[in-house]
Design an enzyme around this catalytic site. Structure first.
Site, PDB file in Angstrom:
ATOM      1  N   HIS A 177       0.846  -1.202   0.000  1.00 54.10           N
ATOM      2  CA  HIS A 177       0.000   0.000   0.000  1.00 54.10           C
ATOM      3  C   HIS A 177       0.877   1.246   0.000  1.00 54.10           C
ATOM      4  O   HIS A 177       1.816   1.345   0.775  1.00 54.10           O
ATOM      5  CB  HIS A 177      -0.902   0.029   1.235  1.00 54.10           C
TER       6      HIS A 177
ATOM      7  N   TYR B 178      -9.213   5.113   7.776  1.00 51.45           N
ATOM      8  CA  TYR B 178      -9.351   5.442   9.202  1.00 51.45           C
ATOM      9  C   TYR B 178     -10.416   6.535   9.291  1.00 51.45           C
ATOM     10  O   TYR B 178     -10.241   7.610   8.712  1.00 51.45           O
ATOM     11  CB  TYR B 178      -8.034   5.986   9.761  1.00 51.45           C
TER      12      TYR B 178
ATOM     13  N   PRO C  74      -3.887   0.032  18.905  1.00 51.29           N
ATOM     14  CA  PRO C  74      -3.609  -0.383  17.523  1.00 51.29           C
ATOM     15  C   PRO C  74      -3.818   0.701  16.458  1.00 51.29           C
ATOM     16  O   PRO C  74      -3.514   0.478  15.287  1.00 51.29           O
ATOM     17  CB  PRO C  74      -4.571  -1.555  17.294  1.00 51.29           C
TER      18      PRO C  74
ATOM     19  N   LYS D 136       1.418  -0.093  15.180  1.00 52.56           N
ATOM     20  CA  LYS D 136       2.838  -0.124  15.546  1.00 52.56           C
ATOM     21  C   LYS D 136       3.283  -1.350  16.352  1.00 52.56           C
ATOM     22  O   LYS D 136       4.482  -1.635  16.423  1.00 52.56           O
ATOM     23  CB  LYS D 136       3.181   1.125  16.379  1.00 52.56           C
TER      24      LYS D 136
ATOM     25  N   TYR E 166       3.940   6.741  10.386  1.00 51.96           N
ATOM     26  CA  TYR E 166       3.156   5.565   9.994  1.00 51.96           C
ATOM     27  C   TYR E 166       4.027   4.511   9.312  1.00 51.96           C
ATOM     28  O   TYR E 166       3.907   3.319   9.580  1.00 51.96           O
ATOM     29  CB  TYR E 166       1.994   5.989   9.084  1.00 51.96           C
TER      30      TYR E 166
HETATM   31  P1  RFL Z   1       2.811 -11.849  21.363  1.00 49.77           P
HETATM   32  O1  RFL Z   1       2.393 -11.883  19.952  1.00 49.77           O
HETATM   33  O2  RFL Z   1       1.788 -11.549  22.398  1.00 49.77           O
HETATM   34  O3  RFL Z   1       3.522 -13.232  21.686  1.00 49.77           O
HETATM   35  C1  RFL Z   1       3.827 -13.640  23.004  1.00 49.77           C
HETATM   36  C2  RFL Z   1       3.821 -15.155  23.047  1.00 49.77           C
HETATM   37  O4  RFL Z   1       4.269 -15.578  24.333  1.00 49.77           O
HETATM   38  C3  RFL Z   1       3.443 -16.653  24.775  1.00 49.77           C
HETATM   39  N1  RFL Z   1       3.518 -16.721  26.252  1.00 49.77           N
HETATM   40  C4  RFL Z   1       4.254 -17.621  26.932  1.00 49.77           C
HETATM   41  N2  RFL Z   1       5.023 -18.634  26.526  1.00 49.77           N
HETATM   42  C5  RFL Z   1       5.648 -19.390  27.478  1.00 49.77           C
HETATM   43  N3  RFL Z   1       5.507 -19.174  28.814  1.00 49.77           N
HETATM   44  C6  RFL Z   1       4.731 -18.150  29.261  1.00 49.77           C
HETATM   45  N4  RFL Z   1       4.608 -17.930  30.569  1.00 49.77           N
HETATM   46  C7  RFL Z   1       4.058 -17.336  28.305  1.00 49.77           C
HETATM   47  N5  RFL Z   1       3.230 -16.267  28.389  1.00 49.77           N
HETATM   48  C8  RFL Z   1       2.907 -15.913  27.145  1.00 49.77           C
HETATM   49  C9  RFL Z   1       2.077 -16.307  24.225  1.00 49.77           C
HETATM   50  O5  RFL Z   1       1.261 -17.473  24.138  1.00 49.77           O
HETATM   51  C10 RFL Z   1       2.415 -15.731  22.874  1.00 49.77           C
HETATM   52  O6  RFL Z   1       2.431 -16.698  21.844  1.00 49.77           O
HETATM   53  O7  RFL Z   1       3.979 -10.770  21.592  1.00 49.77           O
HETATM   54  P2  RFL Z   1       5.135 -10.228  20.605  1.00 49.77           P
HETATM   55  O8  RFL Z   1       5.916 -11.334  19.994  1.00 49.77           O
HETATM   56  O9  RFL Z   1       5.842  -9.197  21.389  1.00 49.77           O
HETATM   57  O10 RFL Z   1       4.332  -9.535  19.395  1.00 49.77           O
HETATM   58  C11 RFL Z   1       3.577  -8.354  19.598  1.00 49.77           C
HETATM   59  C12 RFL Z   1       2.411  -8.306  18.604  1.00 49.77           C
HETATM   60  O11 RFL Z   1       1.720  -9.539  18.646  1.00 49.77           O
HETATM   61  C13 RFL Z   1       1.447  -7.147  18.888  1.00 49.77           C
HETATM   62  O12 RFL Z   1       2.164  -5.990  19.246  1.00 49.77           O
HETATM   63  C14 RFL Z   1       0.558  -6.812  17.681  1.00 49.77           C
HETATM   64  O13 RFL Z   1      -0.370  -7.844  17.423  1.00 49.77           O
HETATM   65  C15 RFL Z   1      -0.210  -5.500  17.915  1.00 49.77           C
HETATM   66  N6  RFL Z   1      -1.131  -5.145  16.816  1.00 49.77           N
HETATM   67  C16 RFL Z   1      -0.676  -4.546  15.651  1.00 49.77           C
HETATM   68  N7  RFL Z   1       0.638  -4.324  15.483  1.00 49.77           N
HETATM   69  C17 RFL Z   1       1.069  -3.803  14.299  1.00 49.77           C
HETATM   70  O14 RFL Z   1       2.274  -3.574  14.169  1.00 49.77           O
HETATM   71  N8  RFL Z   1       0.244  -3.514  13.244  1.00 49.77           N
HETATM   72  C18 RFL Z   1      -1.083  -3.718  13.346  1.00 49.77           C
HETATM   73  O15 RFL Z   1      -1.795  -3.495  12.363  1.00 49.77           O
HETATM   74  C19 RFL Z   1      -1.598  -4.211  14.591  1.00 49.77           C
HETATM   75  N9  RFL Z   1      -2.907  -4.452  14.725  1.00 49.77           N
HETATM   76  C20 RFL Z   1      -2.495  -5.418  16.926  1.00 49.77           C
HETATM   77  C21 RFL Z   1      -3.362  -5.052  15.851  1.00 49.77           C
HETATM   78  C22 RFL Z   1      -3.011  -6.048  18.045  1.00 49.77           C
HETATM   79  C23 RFL Z   1      -4.349  -6.282  18.111  1.00 49.77           C
HETATM   80  N10 RFL Z   1      -4.815  -6.942  19.268  1.00 49.77           N
HETATM   81  C24 RFL Z   1      -5.441  -8.191  19.213  1.00 49.77           C
HETATM   82  C25 RFL Z   1      -4.361  -6.462  20.555  1.00 49.77           C
HETATM   83  C26 RFL Z   1      -4.705  -5.278  15.922  1.00 49.77           C
HETATM   84  C27 RFL Z   1      -5.212  -5.885  17.049  1.00 49.77           C
HETATM   85  C28 RFL Z   1      -6.703  -6.095  17.077  1.00 49.77           C
HETATM   86  C1  PHB Z   2      -5.437  -4.661  10.707  1.00 48.50           C
HETATM   87  O1  PHB Z   2      -5.540  -4.863   9.479  1.00 48.50           O
HETATM   88  O2  PHB Z   2      -5.669  -5.554  11.532  1.00 48.50           O
HETATM   89  C2  PHB Z   2      -5.046  -3.332  11.205  1.00 48.50           C
HETATM   90  C3  PHB Z   2      -4.692  -2.347  10.290  1.00 48.50           C
HETATM   91  C4  PHB Z   2      -4.328  -1.083  10.761  1.00 48.50           C
HETATM   92  C5  PHB Z   2      -4.325  -0.811  12.110  1.00 48.50           C
HETATM   93  C6  PHB Z   2      -4.664  -1.794  13.027  1.00 48.50           C
HETATM   94  C7  PHB Z   2      -5.026  -3.067  12.565  1.00 48.50           C
HETATM   95  O3  PHB Z   2      -3.998   0.439  12.548  1.00 48.50           O
END
Ligand code: RFL
Ligand code: PHB
Length: 390
Positions: free
Chosen positions: A72, A200, A292, A296, A384
Site C-alpha cells: 500500500h 481510518y 492499535p 505499531k 506511519y
Molecule cells: P505476542 O504476539 O503476544 O507473543 C507472546 C507469546 O508468548 C506466549 N507466552 C508464553 N510462553 C511461554 N511461557 C509463558 N509464561 C508465556 N506467556 C505468554 C504467548 O502465548 C504468545 O504466543 O507478543 P510479541 O511477539 O511481542 O508480538 C507483539 C504483537 O503480537 C502485537 O504488538 C501486535 O499484534 C499488535 N497489533 C498490531 N501491530 C502492528 O504492528 N500492526 C497492526 O496493524 C496491529 N494491529 C495489533 C493489531 C493487536 C491487536 N490486538 C489483538 C491487541 C490489531 C489488534 C486487534
Molecule cells: C489490521 O488490518 O488488523 C489493522 C490495520 C491497521 C491498524 C490496526 C489493525 O492500525
C-alpha cells in the site's frame, strides 16, 4: 538442557529473534505456552512497516509476504463526510504491506522447523532463575515432565501477560500506563475490498477502520465499549454502525459481506522500563503496548529484536557487551516515539466521552491540518511507515 539464548514466547518477537540468531550461528531454544495451531490462527495485526518487511526478507521469510501481501502506498482519512488521502510514498518514499500477523508466524515457524530449530509448544509453569548470574535458567513443564533450560541469556518475548517482566525486581522497574475507556470491535468478513487502501474514520458515533486481508476477506473495526459482549452485536447492527461512521457524502459505501468472526479488543498504552536486568532482556509486548490505531505493535516488536540481535551478535562474535548494556535505552527511543504517535492518532480519531464540543472541533481542525498541510501530512506519514532515525 543447555543453549546460548533461552527465549520465552513464540510470538513474532521470539520466533524472529530465534531465527535471526540462528542465521548468525547462535543457538537458541523457544518455549511457547500455546499450541502451534493456536498461534498460527490467532487474528491480530495486519500492517507491516517497510523496515519490518526488509527484516523479514533479509531473514529469508519474506517470500509469501511479497507474493500474497498487498503493498500500500497510502491510506485514507474519513471525517466530516469526506475522504482525504495520505500519500505515504510521495511523502516519505516508503510504503507498507498489509499481511496478517498469523501468516508471518506461519512463515517463521516453518523456517525454524526447516532449520531444525528447537521450539517447544504447549509448555506450562515457566519460571526464570538466576538472572543475576552468568548462567541463568528457565524451568518449565512439557508433556508432563519437568525441564530446566540453562543458558547465557534469557529473553522474555512472552507478551503483555507473560511472566518475564515481573522477573525484573519491582524496585528497579517503572511502569507507565494509560488504559483507554473504549475498545475495538473487530470483524472478519467474506467480501471484496471496500477500497484499495485502508480507511481510518473519525465520526461523532466513534472511530472505525476498514482494513483488508485479501481480495476475498476484509478486516474491519469500530470503537466500542471494552466491556460490551459480541453477542450484543447482530450483523445488521454492525453494518448500520459501519455505514454511519464510514460512508461518505461523496457516495463511497462500506461493502457488506458474510461476517465470520467477531471479537473485542481492549486499548492501552503501556511502557515498562527498564527492559533489562542482569542476564534477562524483554522484547515486544512483554515490555510495551500501544493502542492499535497507529499499527505499531508488531513493528515495535520486530524493531526490538533487530536491536537485540545486533547486541547478542556483538557479544558472541566480538565479546562486546556495550550494545547489550545499551539495549533498553536504544530500544526505548523508538518505543516512546511510537507510543506518542499511537496516542496522538488515538486521541485524534476516537470519540472521547470526556471531550467537550470545543475539543471535538479541535479533532476536526487537526484532521483538516494533516490533510491539507504537506508538512503535517509528512510528519504523520513518516511515523506511519516507521521512523528511521530512532
Ligand atoms: P505476542 O504476539 O503476544 O507473543 C507472546 C507469546 O508468548 C506466549 N507466552 C508464553 N510462553 C511461554 N511461557 C509463558 N509464561 C508465556 N506467556 C505468554 C504467548 O502465548 C504468545 O504466543 O507478543 P510479541 O511477539 O511481542 O508480538 C507483539 C504483537 O503480537 C502485537 O504488538 C501486535 O499484534 C499488535 N497489533 C498490531 N501491530 C502492528 O504492528 N500492526 C497492526 O496493524 C496491529 N494491529 C495489533 C493489531 C493487536 C491487536 N490486538 C489483538 C491487541 C490489531 C489488534 C486487534
Ligand atoms: C489490521 O488490518 O488488523 C489493522 C490495520 C491497521 C491498524 C490496526 C489493525 O492500525
Amino acid at each position: 538442557m543447555r543453549t546460548q539464548v533461552g527465549i520465552i514466547g513464540a510470538g513474532p518477537a521470539g520466533l524472529l529473534l530465534s531465527h535471526l540468531l540462528h542465521l548468525r550461528g547462535i543457538d537458541s531454544v523457544v518455549l511457547e505456552r500455546r499450541g502451534r495451531d493456536q498461534i498460527e490462527s490467532t487474528i491480530r495485526a495486519g500492517v507491516l512497516e517497510q523496515g519490518t518487511m526488509d527484516t523479514l526478507a533479509e531473514a529469508g521469510v519474506g517470500e509469501r509476504m511479497k507474493a500474497e501481501g498487498a503493498l500500500h502506498h497510502g491510506f485514507e482519512l474519513a471525517f466530516e463526510g469526506k475522504r482525504r488521502r495520505i500519500d505515504l510514498t510521495a511523502l516519505t518514499g516508503k510504503s507498507i504491506t498489509v499481511y496478517a500477523q498469523h501468516e508471518v508466524l506461519k512463515d517463521l515457524v516453518a523456517a525454524r522447523v526447516a532449520a531444525d530449530g528447537k521450539l517447544f509448544f504447549d509448555v506450562s509453569n515457566t519460571s526464570i532463575h538466576g538472572i543475576d548470574t552468568a548462567s541463568p535458567s528457565i524451568r518449565f513443564e512439557h508433556a508432563d515432565e519437568q525441564h530446566e533450560l540453562h543458558c547465557d541469556y534469557v529473553i522474555g518475548c512472552d507478551g503483555f501477560h507473560g511472566v518475564s517482566r515481573s522477573a525484573i525486581p519491582a524496585a528497579l522497574r517503572q511502569d507507565y500506563e494509560r488504559v483507554f475507556p473504549f475498545g475495538w470491535f473487530g470483524i472478519l468478513v467474506e467480501a471484496p475490498p471496500t477500497s484499495d487502501e485502508l480507511i481510518y474514520a473519525r465520526h461523532e458515533r466513534g472511530f472505525a477502520l476498514i482494513s483488508t486481508r485479501s481480495q476475498d476477506v476484509q478486516r474491519m473495526y469500530f470503537q466500542c465499549d471494552p466491556n460490551d459482549a459480541v453477542e450484543n452485536w447482530s450483523d445488521d447492527r454492525i453494518w448500520a454502525e459501519l455505514h454511519a461512521r464510514v460512508d461518505s457524502d461523496e457516495g463511497h459505501q462500506v461493502v457488506e459481506g458474510k461476517i465470520f468472526q467477531k471479537n473485542i479488543v481492549p486499548m492501552r498504552s503501556f511502557v515498562s522500563t527498564t527492559m533489562q536486568h542482569g542476564h534477562l532482556f524483554l522484547a515486544g509486548d512483554a515490555a510495551h503496548i500501544v493502542p492499535p490505531t497507529g499499527a505499531k505493535g508488531l513493528n515495535l516488536a520486530v524493531a526490538d529484536v533487530r536491536v537485540l540481535t545486533a547486541a547478542l551478535v556483538a557479544f558472541y562474535k566480538e565479546s562486546r557487551t556495550d550494545l547489550l548494556d545499551a539495549y533498553s535505552e536504544t530500544a526505548l527511543r523508538r518505543i516512546w516515539r511510537a507510543e506518542h504517535f499511537s496516542y496522538w492518532m488515538t486521541r485524534m480519531m476516537h470519540r472521547l466521552d470526556d471531550a467537550s464540543p470545543f475539543e471535538q472541533r479541535l479533532q476536526v481542525a487537526e484532521l483538516e491540518h494533516v490533510t491539507t498541510s504537506r508538512a503535517a501530512a509528512t510528519a504523520m506519514a513518516e511515523n506511519y511507515v516507521g521512523v528511521v532515525a530512532v
